[in-house]
Design an enzyme around this catalytic site. Structure first.
Site, short mmCIF file in Angstrom:
data_model
loop_
_atom_site.label_atom_id
_atom_site.label_comp_id
_atom_site.label_asym_id
_atom_site.label_seq_id
_atom_site.Cartn_x
_atom_site.Cartn_y
_atom_site.Cartn_z
N THR A 99 -17.09 1.86 1.37
CA THR A 99 -15.95 1.65 1.65
C THR A 99 -15.49 3.00 1.85
O THR A 99 -16.08 4.12 1.36
CB THR A 99 -15.19 0.85 0.81
OG1 THR A 99 -15.11 1.79 -0.54
CG2 THR A 99 -15.75 -0.43 0.27
N ASP A 123 3.55 2.05 -4.82
CA ASP A 123 2.47 2.91 -5.64
C ASP A 123 2.34 2.42 -7.05
O ASP A 123 3.21 2.15 -7.66
CB ASP A 123 3.16 4.28 -5.64
CG ASP A 123 2.29 5.40 -6.57
OD1 ASP A 123 1.27 5.13 -7.17
OD2 ASP A 123 2.60 6.59 -6.33
N VAL A 124 1.14 1.86 -7.33
CA VAL A 124 1.09 1.13 -8.47
C VAL A 124 1.08 2.09 -9.79
O VAL A 124 1.57 1.51 -10.73
CB VAL A 124 -0.42 0.33 -8.58
CG1 VAL A 124 -0.59 -0.52 -7.62
CG2 VAL A 124 -1.62 1.25 -8.48
N ASP A 172 0.56 -1.42 -0.11
CA ASP A 172 -0.04 -0.07 0.07
C ASP A 172 0.83 1.28 0.14
O ASP A 172 2.07 1.14 0.43
CB ASP A 172 -0.84 0.00 1.17
CG ASP A 172 -2.07 0.71 0.97
OD1 ASP A 172 -3.06 0.29 0.71
OD2 ASP A 172 -2.10 2.04 1.31
N LYS A 179 -11.75 1.26 -15.98
CA LYS A 179 -12.45 0.10 -15.45
C LYS A 179 -12.56 -0.69 -16.67
O LYS A 179 -12.46 -2.09 -16.83
CB LYS A 179 -13.65 0.10 -14.33
CG LYS A 179 -12.97 0.98 -13.24
CD LYS A 179 -11.75 -0.13 -12.48
CE LYS A 179 -11.54 0.56 -11.19
NZ LYS A 179 -10.63 -0.54 -10.28
N TYR A 185 -12.88 7.03 -14.62
CA TYR A 185 -13.07 5.85 -13.70
C TYR A 185 -13.76 4.83 -14.88
O TYR A 185 -13.15 3.75 -14.78
CB TYR A 185 -13.82 6.33 -12.57
CG TYR A 185 -13.94 5.01 -11.63
CD1 TYR A 185 -12.82 4.63 -10.90
CD2 TYR A 185 -15.17 4.06 -11.62
CE1 TYR A 185 -12.82 3.65 -10.15
CE2 TYR A 185 -15.21 3.21 -10.73
CZ TYR A 185 -14.08 2.94 -9.85
OH TYR A 185 -14.01 1.87 -8.88
#
Length: 256
Positions: free
Chosen positions: A184, A59-60, A35, A153, A149
């Site tokens: 979440t 960090d992706v 993370d 996705k 987004y």
């Protein structure tokens, strides 16, 4: 799960990722939590107790960070045979108004980040392992103000299938879970706006949001299902058959 194996959960310090890490640990996996928030990842590892769990920063959206992360986890004496990517962010704005920097940032994390994760996981994962991403209802259902987004996705769905084709010869299974409404930290801001949650629920045939446990159980199944690959599982109470709420309109109404 094989003897002397472990699972990687990136974006695992909070939200769905944390629940996935807890579920994997409860089912006997040693879990490495990656993370950006290393402190939060370390706190969760402490909560998981004994079992060979560990935390590492990643960090992706940064290839050097992803490379360093996988280099560190592959130094363990055992092999990882499950890799789960839960990292994600969003941004709200109409196509004609959204700054390109915000669009790129969402794509960097949600799509390019998923590519980097899949690339490095695919290079190092044990034969017969499982790579799992968290996608979204927005992979197939458009939403006003969510071009970045939704686009990211949707791209992740096809990336999942291409990777499944390419890695199948090693027995590596590549799948994704596409959740609908789940409470979440990522969704809490939107759900706090009057009218948003009620419109979501009105468009869920089963009439209620999902839970983090619902998503974690699906990921656990994908980790263990030996004849499942290239699947993007719609897990949303049937919401993919209905209409996506106009979240932006509710934001604008709340702001007067």
């Amino acid at each position: 799960m094989t003897e002397n194996s472990y699972a990687i959960v990136v974006g695992g310090a909070s939200g769905l990722g944390a629940e996935i890490a807890r579920t994997m640990a409860a089912h006997g996996y040693a879990v490495v939590i990656g993370d950006r928030n290393l402190g939060a990842a370390q706190e969760l590892v402490a909560q998981l107790g004994d079992g060979g769990h560990a935390a590492a920063a990643v960090d992706v959206s940064d290839e050097d960070s992803v490379a360093t992360f996988f280099e560190s986890v592959t130094q363990r004496p055992d092999n990882f045979d499950v890799a789960v990517n839960c990292a994600g962010i969003t941004a709200l704005g109409l196509v004609t108004e959204l700054p390109v920097a915000k669009f790129r940032r969402v794509v960097d994390v949600c799509l390019t980040g998923a590519f980097l994760f899949t690339q490095y996981a695919g290079r190092h994962i044990a034969d017969g392992g499982a790579i799992i991403s968290l996608s979204s209802l927005n992979a197939r259902q458009p939403a006003v103000g969510m071009s970045a987004y939704c686009s990211a996705k949707a791209g992740l769905s096809m990336l999942t299938q291409v990777a499944a084709l390419e890695l199948g010869s090693r027995g590596v299974r590549v799948n994704a879970v596409a959740p609908g409404l789940v409470r979440t930290p990522l969704t809490s801001g939107a759900l706090g706006v009057p009218g948003v949650e009620s419109e979501y629920v009105e468009n869920i045939p089963l009439g209620q949001p999902g839970t983090p446990q619902d998503i974690a159980q699906a990921v656990l199944y994908m980790a263990q299902a030996q004849w499942l690959t290239g699947e993007v599982l719609d897990l949303n109470g049937g919401a993919h058959m209905m209409r996506y709420p106009n979240v932006k309109a509710h934001f604008e109404a709340a702001q007067g």
